[in-house]
Design an enzyme around this catalytic site. Structure first.
Site, PDB file in Angstrom:
ATOM      1  CB  VAL A 105     -42.719 -10.813  21.921  1.00  0.00           C
ATOM      2  CG1 VAL A 105     -43.448 -11.633  20.864  1.00  0.00           C
ATOM      3  CG2 VAL A 105     -41.326 -10.417  21.432  1.00  0.00           C
ATOM      4  CB  CYS A 106     -47.224 -11.852  22.647  1.00  0.00           C
ATOM      5  SG  CYS A 106     -48.839 -12.651  22.725  1.00  0.00           S
ATOM      6  CB  SER A 107     -49.031 -11.321  27.078  1.00  0.00           C
ATOM      7  OG  SER A 107     -48.126 -12.404  27.134  1.00  0.00           O
ATOM      8  CB  THR A 125     -50.418  -6.558  22.931  1.00  0.00           C
ATOM      9  OG1 THR A 125     -50.086  -7.830  23.515  1.00  0.00           O
ATOM     10  CG2 THR A 125     -51.916  -6.328  23.051  1.00  0.00           C
TER      11      THR A 125
END
Length: 301
Positions: A105-107, A125
């Protein structure tokens, strides 16, 4: 049973973790086993929101059926000190090599990149980190402006709340879109699956509303779409008159109940045909008396 292992890093965002964890926990409440585990390099894990979490430092024994998820953390940039130890990165890579699925998730995509799992794959991302991810991992193909991307058992998602969409997608893949729709409904979220391509099933695409009566009708159609479903039965499920259920259903979904049922039949038939089943057999399997209606619906697009 799919074991879900969350790999926690310092300064992680709580929603990056809690969103997917809630999806899998809710699926477990509905009878689909998703034991959750939390591991980290250090047992004490500070979060970006100030709450400190406690995690195990020993990874459970994994099988190819299991899922490893890396939530994101607060960082204006990806570069800097590696968020995880070499040992943890090795475990991630070994799990994927053994046939398991890894997600971020994300970074958290940076961790997968450090483990060498983004090379030659499509990924995504948070929109503020996409340029840096592309520079940092030039062999990866960073897909922009999408909620999630799946490529070769590597699933990456955009920022923060998109982890919910990623988890719903994985639940739908494991147990079908009807289960994912029930999870989304229990969580009172829109059941989105719009990842990098057109992969939103009819069951989920038309669940983007909060009308409980219509959800009950959809639950009935989802479970019995191959059967004749009189409008009276749908009205009974909604607890209202036939005229009212038609009006409510149209307002919430933009469809009549019959058209919604036809879309489910068509989608299932297309899936069967794609696996080599004849049009005639697929039509019978989804509840059509013969293939003529199925051919008309396929031609209509």
């Amino acid at each position: 049973m799919t074991r879900v292992v969350f790999v926690l890093v310092p300064s992680l965002h709580l929603l990056d973790l809690a969103g997917p964890a809630q999806v899998f926990s809710t699926a477990a409440d509905l009878g689909h086993a998703y034991p959750l585990h939390y591991v980290a390099d250090d047992a004490d894990v500070p979060t970006a929101q100030g709450v400190r979490l406690h995690a195990g430092v020993d990874w459970p024994d994994l099988t190819p059926a299991d899922l490893v998820v890396v939530p994101g953390w607060r960082s204006p940039r990806l570069s800097g000190r590696p968020p995880l130890s070499r040992r943890a990165l090795d475990r991630l890579r070994a799990h994927h090599t053994a046939g398991g699925t890894v997600a971020s998730v994300c970074s958290g995509a940076d961790v997968l990149g450090r483990a060498g799992l983004l090379d030659g794959r499509r990924c995504t991302t948070h929109h503020e980190l996409q340029d840096e991810l592309a520079r940092r991992y030039p062999r990866a193909h960073v897909v922009r402006d999408v909620l999630f991307v799946e490529d070769g058992r590597v699933v990456t998602s955009a920022g923060i709340a998109s982890g919910i969409d990623l988890a719903l997608h994985l639940v739908a893949g494991g147990h079908g879109p009807a289960v994912a729709a029930r999870v989304a409904r229990a969580m009172v979220v829109y059941a989105r699956r719009n990842g990098d391509e057109s992969q939103a099933s009819a069951m989920l695409r038309h669940r983007a509303h909060l009308d409980d009566a219509v959800h009950r009708v959809q639950d009935l159609i989802d479970a019995r779409f191959t059967e004749p479903l009189p409008l009276a039965a749908l009205a009974a499920a909604a607890g209202c008159s036939e005229r009212t259920v038609t009006r409510l259903f149209g307002r919430a979904t933009g469809l009549t109940p019959l058209r919604y049922q036809q879309l489910l039949r068509l989608e299932r038939a297309e899936n069967l045909i794609g696996r080599g089943v004849t049009v005639e057999a697929a039509a019978r399997a989804v509840g059509f008396g013969d293939a003529r209606m199925l051919r008309r619906l396929r031609a209509r697009g």
